[in-house]
Scaffold this motif. Structure first.
Motif, PDB file in Angstrom:
ATOM      1  N   ALA A   1      -6.537   5.504   6.952  1.00  0.00           N
ATOM      2  CA  ALA A   1      -6.239   4.110   7.254  1.00  0.00           C
ATOM      3  C   ALA A   1      -6.113   3.310   5.961  1.00  0.00           C
ATOM      4  O   ALA A   1      -6.860   3.521   5.003  1.00  0.00           O
ATOM      5  N   THR A   2      -5.154   2.411   5.937  1.00  0.00           N
ATOM      6  CA  THR A   2      -4.992   1.497   4.808  1.00  0.00           C
ATOM      7  C   THR A   2      -4.947   0.070   5.345  1.00  0.00           C
ATOM      8  O   THR A   2      -4.568  -0.157   6.497  1.00  0.00           O
ATOM      9  N   PRO A   3      -5.334  -0.919   4.545  1.00  0.00           N
ATOM     10  CA  PRO A   3      -5.331  -2.305   5.018  1.00  0.00           C
ATOM     11  C   PRO A   3      -3.920  -2.785   5.332  1.00  0.00           C
ATOM     12  O   PRO A   3      -2.949  -2.390   4.679  1.00  0.00           O
TER      13      PRO A   3
ATOM     14  N   PRO B   1       0.817  -1.210   0.000  1.00  0.00           N
ATOM     15  CA  PRO B   1       0.000   0.000   0.000  1.00  0.00           C
ATOM     16  C   PRO B   1       0.851   1.261   0.000  1.00  0.00           C
ATOM     17  O   PRO B   1       1.883   1.314   0.652  1.00  0.00           O
ATOM     18  N   VAL B   2       0.432   2.275  -0.752  1.00  0.00           N
ATOM     19  CA  VAL B   2       1.135   3.551  -0.782  1.00  0.00           C
ATOM     20  C   VAL B   2       0.487   4.454   0.253  1.00  0.00           C
ATOM     21  O   VAL B   2      -0.706   4.763   0.165  1.00  0.00           O
TER      22      VAL B   2
END
Length: 296
Positions: free
Chosen positions: A33-35, A20-21
């Motif tokens: 929030a990112t996974p 993820p970036v």
């Protein structure tokens, strides 16, 4: 195809995921929030001959395949179990003790439920007891042998095709009804797995019908000791199992099988202090990994 596991229990189908970036935040902006992406994991869906589809999760080491191939631990109830086993395997590499040098393959279902209702059908024989049959008349049951065929004839060959595995060092872990299924595998196909780990096995199920299989297994070994030569069985249970017979049945089984060591079956049993039925799996992860790595 490399894939990823999103946590907790947010699962994706097949496909490649890039890391993820993370966005650059303006001052005082709320973090986005990112996974979370679990490293060294892959996942794909696989149809079975009987028409059902299963989700296959894999945690594997990076680097060169060792001589003879990697040991493999197959874990049932993959939706609930995989994340714990995968990270426990990976983190073992921090101290280079070798426990990370194995492949974990979990078999689950293509949804986000920790325990899919289909598991009862996959792990049990047709129900014989009339009260239990009436109680579970709207639930699937009786499909354990077709699920076992899927595991042995579809999943294991596919894992062998994709990875460098050691065909002699194959282990199986199951909890609760999955533990009952693991015992059925030992009794019906001795030697199919080098190590069987049955955690809180539901021996009580269907008026203890599994005991007839145990007796038949014992009789077979007395005639053909080579069937279980070198095989291992580890029985685990929690000290605080909500159904007391889950504990007493497990202890009794361990004691009954001890004499079979003379016929080549290496069996042991362990009570996990302070653990309940639902907490046994998380407590037993490292124990199961060690059992799967024991050789010979």
């Amino acid at each position: 195809m490399k894939n990823a596991i999103l946590g907790p229990l947010l699962l994706l189908g097949a496909g490649v995921l890039a890391a993820p970036v993370l966005p650059v935040l303006a001052q005082d902006a709320a973090p986005v929030a990112t996974p979370y992406v679990m490293p060294d994991t892959e996942v794909w869906d696989m149809p079975a001959a009987h028409g059902q589809t299963y989700r296959i999760y894999v945690s594997r080491p990076a680097g060169e395949v060792p001589e003879g191939g990697y040991p493999v631990l197959y874990v049932l109830d993959g939706n609930a179990m995989f994340a714990g086993f995968a990270e426990a395997r990976r983190i073992q590499g921090v101290y280079s003790q070798g426990l990370d040098k194995m492949i974990v393959v979990a078999i689950g279902y293509p949804n986000d439920l920790p325990y899919d209702p289909r598991r009862m059908g996959d792990f049990t024989a047709p129900i014989a007891h009339p009260v239990l049959k009436a109680l579970y008349k709207d639930h699937p049951s009786g499909g354990r042998d077709r699920f076992l065929s899927f595991l042995m004839d579809r999943v294991r060959p596919e894992i062998a095709r994709r990875y460098g595995v050691n065909p002699l060092r194959q282990s199986l872990y199951g909890h609760s009804l999955g533990g009952l299924f693991a015992l059925h595998v030992l009794y019906s196909r001795p030697g199919a797995f080098h190590t069987i780990i049955a955690a809180s096995p539901s021996i009580w199920w269907d008026d203890q019908a599994i005991l007839a299989e145990e007796r038949a297994f014992r009789a077979r070994l007395e005639k053909e000791p080579a069937l279980a030569s070198g095989s291992r069985l580890l029985i685990l249970a929690g000290e605080r199992e909500e159904t007391p017979v889950s504990l007493t049945d497990s202890i009794a089984l361990g004691k009954r099988l001890e004499p079979l060591s003379a016929l080549g079956l290496r069996s042991s049993h362990m009570v996990l202090d302070g653990e309940t039925h639902i907490t046994v799996p998380s407590r037993s992860v490292t124990t199961a990994l060690r059992a799967a790595m024991q050789w010979p």
